[in-house]
Enzyme design. Structure first.
Site, short mmCIF file in Angstrom:
data_model
loop_
_atom_site.label_atom_id
_atom_site.label_comp_id
_atom_site.label_asym_id
_atom_site.label_seq_id
_atom_site.Cartn_x
_atom_site.Cartn_y
_atom_site.Cartn_z
N TYR A 68 0.84 -1.20 0.00
CA TYR A 68 0.00 0.00 0.00
C TYR A 68 0.88 1.24 0.00
CZ TYR A 68 -3.98 -2.91 -0.02
OH TYR A 68 -4.91 -3.82 -0.43
N LYS A 100 4.06 -15.31 -0.67
CA LYS A 100 4.55 -15.58 -2.03
C LYS A 100 6.08 -15.64 -1.95
CE LYS A 100 3.69 -15.92 -6.55
NZ LYS A 100 2.95 -17.03 -7.16
N ASP A 136 -1.36 -18.02 -4.46
CA ASP A 136 -2.19 -18.46 -5.59
C ASP A 136 -2.89 -19.79 -5.26
OD1 ASP A 136 0.59 -18.67 -5.60
OD2 ASP A 136 0.72 -19.25 -7.70
N ASP A 196 -6.45 -8.37 1.58
CA ASP A 196 -7.54 -7.59 1.00
C ASP A 196 -8.23 -8.40 -0.09
OD1 ASP A 196 -9.13 -5.41 0.59
OD2 ASP A 196 -7.63 -4.20 -0.45
N ASP A 247 -12.09 -10.49 0.04
CA ASP A 247 -13.20 -10.24 -0.90
C ASP A 247 -13.62 -11.56 -1.55
OD1 ASP A 247 -13.22 -7.49 -0.44
OD2 ASP A 247 -13.36 -6.99 -2.57
#
Ligand code: NAD
Length: 359
Positions: free
Chosen positions: A130, A183, A216, A240, A244
């Protein structure tokens, strides 16, 4: 309990009104002594006073017992030097609200999953990718020339360690499993550091199992084996996106509660954005903000040892669940016919019907 209400943009004022109606019903049923005050933020104050986040709001936040923050249309905001401050990001960084706690639970009929989901995503909330908020001064994003843009992702041992601890504490009180999502196969240094800190914290919680998953695969496994997750801990942007995904798999983005919590301050905030495509039509699902507010009451109740607030959080959550169970009391996004206000009224009826009778 003093609650500062910041309605925000788009559907913010509509779902905030609905949430306050529900809170007032819980207050009347349990005698919580809630006090509300409201301040404008966002596009309204940008027009009126030239900033989306007036300084008076920031001054007031540490003085109250909790904040309800409606969604904001920060994609539409001008740059910071022209008054566009993203209240959501600013509050998280300035008040160190490092833990974004997002439960996602599937309900029969509403979920598209073949197996049940009941998990909590614990998302690091102050650093990561961010770039509008991850630097002490300046921005983490810049353009050396017109055809090149660079964004910096910040991961620290302090940020990783404290979010890991928050996740393990939550897991200890439920399924005793934490899945660290990363990751590190690609961003070896930064996610390597994140994992190093998670493993250190995990060693202090021998009763909680640690699983590690690459992001992933985690996105796919949320669909294939949702029932295998308990608590997910992850960095800012992965959290985030995955939350969702998880909310929508459970039925709708409009369903998931969410708090931004630090050591002393807690902000209830819906998981979703300001939904400008449906704003002003009175059809938004207020469930996410209502459940976020129930989480806020529970957080404050546990911190202050206030059993009534904990009971109020449970009463509201239970009423929302009952409303969602009944096809007659659902909003349009989950296949029902109710608008925002009537859904809130249905939740209030259920609160009155299920609240314990005063002795
Ligand atoms: P969004 O979450 O606002 O909407 C995505 C889709 O979900 C839309 O079709 C919307 O109608 C639907 N939706 C969202 N909430 C709903 C609800 N409560 N009931 C029914 N349907 C709902 O995402 P977006 O459209 O990508 O973003 C819109 C604005 O919100 C942008 O300015 C973005 O920057 C901002 N945003 C704010 C926050 C926040 O305040 N925390 C979070 C995400 C996005």
């Amino acid at each position: 309990m003093k609650i500062l209400v910041l309605p925000g943009d788009g559907i913010g004022p509509e779902i905030t009104d609905a949430t306050l109606t529900v809170l007032k019903a819980a207050d009347a049923a349990l005698g919580l002594g809630l006090e509300f005050e409201s301040q404008d933020i966002g596009l309204v104050t940008l027009k009126a006073v030239g900033t989306t986040l007036p300084p008076a709001v920031m001054t007031r936040i540490p003085e109250v017992d909790g904040v309800i923050l409606g969604p904001v249309s920060h994609y539409e905001y001008p740059t910071r030097d022209k008054g566009g401050i993203n209240p959501s990001g600013e509050l998280r960084v300035v008040f160190e609200l490092y833990a974004n706690v997002r439960p996602c639970r599937s309900r029969a009929e509403l979920s598209i999953l073949r197996k049940p989901m009941d998990l909590i995503i614990v998302r690091e909330n102050t650093e990561g990718f961010y770039s509008d908020r991850n630097m002490f001064a300046g921005s983490g994003e810049f353009m050396p020339d017109p055809d090149m843009a660079l964004s910096i992702r910040k991961i620290t041992s302090k940020g990783s360690s404290r979010i890991a601890r928050a996740a393990f504490e939550i897991a200890r009180g439920r399924g005793k499993k934490v899945t660290a999502v990363h990751k590190a196969n690609v961003v070896k240094l930064s996610d390597g550091l994140f994992l190093r800190e998670v493993r250190k914290v995990a060693a202090e919680y021998p009763d909680v199992q640690l699983e590690e998953l690459i992001v992933d695969a985690a996105a796919a496994l949320l669909i294939r084996r949702p029932d295998s997750f308990d608590v997910i801990v992850t960095t800012n942007m992965f959290g985030d996106i995955l939350s969702d995904e998880a909310s929508e798999l459970c039925g709708s983005l409009g369903l998931g509660g969410s708090i931004n919590a630090g050591d002393d301050i807690c902000v209830a905030q819906a998981q979703h954005g300001s939904a400008p495509d449906i704003a002003g039509r009175g059809i938004a699902n207020p469930t996410s903000l209502i459940l976020s507010t129930a989480m806020l009451l529970d957080w404050r109740g546990r911190r202050d040892g206030n059993e009534k607030l904990i009971a109020a959080g449970a009463l509201i959550e239970n009423a929302v669940e009952k409303a969602l169970e009944n096809p007659q009391t659902r909003t349009g996004d989950v296949g029902g016919k109710l608008d925002t206000t009537s859904f809130a009224a249905a939740v209030c009826d259920l609160i009155r019907a299920t609240a314990p009778v005063a002795a």
